[in-house]
Design a protein around this motif. Structure first.
Motif, PDB file in Angstrom:
ATOM      1  N   GLU A 191       4.797  -6.300   6.762  1.00 40.20           N
ATOM      2  CA  GLU A 191       3.514  -5.689   7.147  1.00 40.20           C
ATOM      3  C   GLU A 191       3.722  -4.510   8.094  1.00 40.20           C
ATOM      4  OE1 GLU A 191       1.260  -9.089   8.582  1.00 40.20           O
ATOM      5  OE2 GLU A 191       1.301 -10.048   6.596  1.00 40.20           O
ATOM      6  N   CYS A 192       4.807  -3.759   7.888  1.00 39.23           N
ATOM      7  CA  CYS A 192       5.132  -2.738   8.888  1.00 39.23           C
ATOM      8  C   CYS A 192       4.145  -1.557   8.894  1.00 39.23           C
ATOM      9  CB  CYS A 192       6.576  -2.258   8.741  1.00 39.23           C
ATOM     10  SG  CYS A 192       6.954  -1.400   7.221  1.00 39.23           S
ATOM     11  N   TYR A 193       3.316  -1.432   7.836  1.00 37.35           N
ATOM     12  CA  TYR A 193       2.322  -0.343   7.827  1.00 37.35           C
ATOM     13  C   TYR A 193       0.918  -0.838   8.161  1.00 37.35           C
ATOM     14  CZ  TYR A 193       6.094   2.156   5.515  1.00 37.35           C
ATOM     15  OH  TYR A 193       7.308   2.732   5.242  1.00 37.35           O
ATOM     16  N   ILE A 194       0.816  -2.041   8.706  1.00 39.69           N
ATOM     17  CA  ILE A 194      -0.493  -2.686   8.874  1.00 39.69           C
ATOM     18  C   ILE A 194      -1.480  -1.845   9.694  1.00 39.69           C
ATOM     19  CG2 ILE A 194       0.186  -3.992  10.954  1.00 39.69           C
ATOM     20  CD1 ILE A 194      -1.424  -6.374   9.784  1.00 39.69           C
ATOM     21  N   SER A 220       8.596   0.592  14.400  1.00 43.01           N
ATOM     22  CA  SER A 220       9.105   1.886  13.925  1.00 43.01           C
ATOM     23  C   SER A 220       7.982   2.819  13.517  1.00 43.01           C
ATOM     24  CB  SER A 220      10.027   1.681  12.729  1.00 43.01           C
ATOM     25  OG  SER A 220      11.157   0.953  13.111  1.00 43.01           O
ATOM     26  N   LYS A 221       7.041   2.310  12.735  1.00 44.54           N
ATOM     27  CA  LYS A 221       5.963   3.155  12.209  1.00 44.54           C
ATOM     28  C   LYS A 221       4.785   3.122  13.184  1.00 44.54           C
ATOM     29  CE  LYS A 221       8.532   2.659   8.410  1.00 44.54           C
ATOM     30  NZ  LYS A 221       9.373   3.638   7.774  1.00 44.54           N
ATOM     31  N   ARG A 222       4.446   1.927  13.667  1.00 45.31           N
ATOM     32  CA  ARG A 222       3.269   1.806  14.531  1.00 45.31           C
ATOM     33  C   ARG A 222       3.366   2.709  15.759  1.00 45.31           C
ATOM     34  NH1 ARG A 222       1.606  -0.735  19.264  1.00 45.31           N
ATOM     35  NH2 ARG A 222      -0.608  -1.238  19.185  1.00 45.31           N
ATOM     36  N   ALA A 228      14.525   3.231  18.183  1.00 40.85           N
ATOM     37  CA  ALA A 228      14.775   2.208  19.207  1.00 40.85           C
ATOM     38  C   ALA A 228      15.114   0.849  18.587  1.00 40.85           C
ATOM     39  CB  ALA A 228      13.560   2.070  20.126  1.00 40.85           C
ATOM     40  N   ARG A 229      14.641   0.581  17.371  1.00 41.57           N
ATOM     41  CA  ARG A 229      14.942  -0.651  16.621  1.00 41.57           C
ATOM     42  C   ARG A 229      14.295  -1.886  17.255  1.00 41.57           C
ATOM     43  NH1 ARG A 229      14.762   0.916  12.821  1.00 41.57           N
ATOM     44  NH2 ARG A 229      15.794  -0.791  11.748  1.00 41.57           N
ATOM     45  N   ALA A 230      13.045  -2.058  17.013  1.00 43.47           N
ATOM     46  CA  ALA A 230      12.338  -3.234  17.525  1.00 43.47           C
ATOM     47  C   ALA A 230      11.355  -3.744  16.490  1.00 43.47           C
ATOM     48  CB  ALA A 230      11.592  -2.886  18.817  1.00 43.47           C
ATOM     49  N   PHE A 304       1.518   5.814   4.756  1.00 42.53           N
ATOM     50  CA  PHE A 304       1.458   7.280   4.884  1.00 42.53           C
ATOM     51  C   PHE A 304       2.210   7.980   3.751  1.00 42.53           C
ATOM     52  CE2 PHE A 304       4.340   5.797   8.455  1.00 42.53           C
ATOM     53  CZ  PHE A 304       5.554   6.056   7.813  1.00 42.53           C
ATOM     54  N   TYR A 305       2.030   7.418   2.554  1.00 44.05           N
ATOM     55  CA  TYR A 305       2.675   7.990   1.369  1.00 44.05           C
ATOM     56  C   TYR A 305       1.632   8.374   0.332  1.00 44.05           C
ATOM     57  CZ  TYR A 305       6.588   5.515   3.475  1.00 44.05           C
ATOM     58  OH  TYR A 305       7.536   5.062   4.364  1.00 44.05           O
ATOM     59  N   LEU A 306       1.950   9.448  -0.417  1.00 40.96           N
ATOM     60  CA  LEU A 306       1.216   9.725  -1.655  1.00 40.96           C
ATOM     61  C   LEU A 306       2.123   9.307  -2.794  1.00 40.96           C
ATOM     62  CD1 LEU A 306      -0.316  13.238  -0.877  1.00 40.96           C
ATOM     63  CD2 LEU A 306      -1.473  11.006  -0.822  1.00 40.96           C
TER      64      LEU A 306
HETATM   65  C1  LIG Z   1       8.319  -1.495   3.544  1.00 38.02           C
HETATM   66  C2  LIG Z   1       9.308  -1.297   4.634  1.00 38.02           C
HETATM   67  N1  LIG Z   1       9.821  -2.367   5.247  1.00 38.02           N
HETATM   68  C3  LIG Z   1      10.723  -2.246   6.245  1.00 38.02           C
HETATM   69  C4  LIG Z   1      11.150  -1.009   6.664  1.00 38.02           C
HETATM   70  C5  LIG Z   1      12.190  -0.955   7.758  1.00 38.02           C
HETATM   71  O1  LIG Z   1      11.716  -0.439   8.919  1.00 38.02           O
HETATM   72  P1  LIG Z   1      12.447  -0.742  10.316  1.00 38.02           P
HETATM   73  O2  LIG Z   1      13.803  -1.288  10.015  1.00 38.02           O
HETATM   74  O3  LIG Z   1      12.530   0.555  11.005  1.00 38.02           O
HETATM   75  O4  LIG Z   1      11.589  -1.750  11.004  1.00 38.02           O
HETATM   76  C6  LIG Z   1      10.654   0.135   6.054  1.00 38.02           C
HETATM   77  C7  LIG Z   1      11.132   1.467   6.464  1.00 38.02           C
HETATM   78  O5  LIG Z   1      10.881   2.451   5.857  1.00 38.02           O
HETATM   79  C8  LIG Z   1       9.700  -0.009   5.009  1.00 38.02           C
HETATM   80  O6  LIG Z   1       9.173   1.045   4.389  1.00 38.02           O
END
Ligand SMILES: Cc1ncc(COP(=O)(O)O)c(C=O)c1O
Length: 377
Positions: A191-194, A220-222, A228-230, A304-306
């Motif tokens: 759920e990294c783009y939540i 990373s995205k939020r 920094a890797r968290a 944040f993709y097309l």
């Molecule tokens: C769907 C998805 N999951 C996980 C990640 C990994 O991100 P991170 O390792 O920076 O948390 C990404 C990175 O692009 C992603 O798009």
């Protein structure tokens, strides 16, 4: 030494864009890299300050995350998405890619009779790579109903991802949770783009309860903290406990100063609101730029993709045209599985004025981007 007989790592997908990158770089003003989903905007000042003044660099940090880290993550889930998890149901990971890539190994230790990772046919490549690196079967699915019983019976886990990288879809997370519970298959929900949804609020699988499911989250995205890797994973108490114990033995640790910075980041929503508006603007700009060359693309529901269907289904031709005429480097959809091969993915992760430059090069009427905004700092 002779070549190994076994697994050879494939070329890293983005290295295959070097020719496109050179072509784009030859335009006046240079290349605008919209291929990798790496943030370009600054994290909040208080978060960066915490990296330097936490004093947490001297001793080893707890592998599961400090109490403050786990409480901040649980607090964020409660505040933003209305779900309650005990901090004991939360554990830290070093960004989420390492978790995604390594979790099949640990699930297999837990359930040696199973050997299969189920993952969406069009998806972030690390779900399948995690299976491969563990010597497991990676089995792609188009939809849950199409998964064969024989594969479900062997499944270590089912991956879901919403908002979806690369398509921008939102998926039915409660249905995935129910599917896993019926079959006794852990459901891992990336759920990294939540925080970036364009069609209603962000949704977590944990809203359907934590039994048998684990939500995987990243700063990373939020919070623009990819460097920094968290991250963290949260949900089913026994799964989280098992994974956090084996990961402790394997030595995974989010560095202490990063843990301190993450506490500050989880506690603040204002910077995320700002970032959401930046991406919203950039998605609109890029959509206008594509329209100017006769390429229509649907509005994403999240991320944040097309995800653009290439004319004639030729993704490399469209990627070549965008590089040659727009100076933009984009990713052919085959990077996300064979089923994605007719599309390109465009990540709007460059400052507004760089995306406006692509739009101008492609001949977008300037009235379509009056709000290109100041350069990012
Ligand atoms: C769907 C998805 N999951 C996980 C990640 C990994 O991100 P991170 O390792 O920076 O948390 C990404 C990175 O692009 C992603 O798009």
């Amino acid at each position: 030494m002779s070549e190994p007989e076994g697994f050879h790592p494939p070329p890293y997908p983005y290295d295959r864009l070097d020719d496109l990158r050179k072509q784009a770089a030859s335009l006046p003003g240079g290349a605008v890299d919209l291929s990798i989903g790496t943030p370009c905007d600054p994290p909040p000042a208080a978060v960066v300050a915490a990296l330097g003044d936490s004093g947490a660099e001297r001793g080893y940090p707890p592998s599961t995350g400090t109490a403050a880290y786990r409480a901040a993550a649980a607090g964020w889930l409660a505040r933003r998405f209305g779900v309650t998890v005990d901090p004991d149901q939360v554990a830290a990971c070093v960004g989420t890619k390492e978790f995604v890539a390594s979790v099949p190994q640990y699930l297999r230790l837990r359930t040696p009779g199973r050997d299969t990772v189920l993952y969406p046919a069009i998806s972030y490549p690390t779900y399948a790579m995690g299976a491969t690196l563990t010597g497991c079967r990676a089995v792609a699915y188009d939809d849950l109903a199409g998964i064969a019983d024989a594969d479900a019976d062997r499944a270590l886990c089912l991956w879901v991802n919403s908002p979806v990288n690369p398509t921008g879809d939102l998926i039915d997370l409660p249905a995935a949770a129910a599917w896993g519970r019926e079959r006794g298959v852990p459901v891992l929900s990336d759920e990294c783009y939540i925080e970036f949804t364009w069609d209603g609020p962000g949704r977590t699988i944990l809203a359907a309860g934590s039994d048998g499911v684990v939500a995987v989250h990243s700063l990373s995205k939020r919070s623009n903290l990819a460097g920094a890797r968290a991250g963290f994973y949260a949900g089913d108490e026994s799964l989280v406990h098992y994974l956090s114990e084996v990961r402790k033995h394997a030595g995974f640790m989010v560095p202490g100063p990063v843990q301190a910075a993450a506490v500050a980041a989880f506690g603040d929503d204002a910077h995320v609101d700002e970032q959401r508006e930046r991406y919203r603007r950039r998605l609109a700009l890029m959509t206008a730029a594509l329209a100017a060359i006769g390429v229509a693309c649907p509005a994403p529901r999240g991320a944040f993709y097309l995800w653009v269907l290439a004319p004639g289904g030729d993704a490399w031709a469209l990627a070549g045209r965008l590089a040659a005429e727009g100076g933009a480097v984009v990713s052919p959809g085959e990077f996300y599985g064979p089923a994605g091969s007719g599309h390109v993915r465009i990540a709007v992760v460059q400052p507004d004025e760089r995306i406006a430059l692509v739009a101008q090069r492609l001949g977008t009427p300037t009235g379509d981007f009056p709000h290109a905004g100041p350069p990012a700092t």
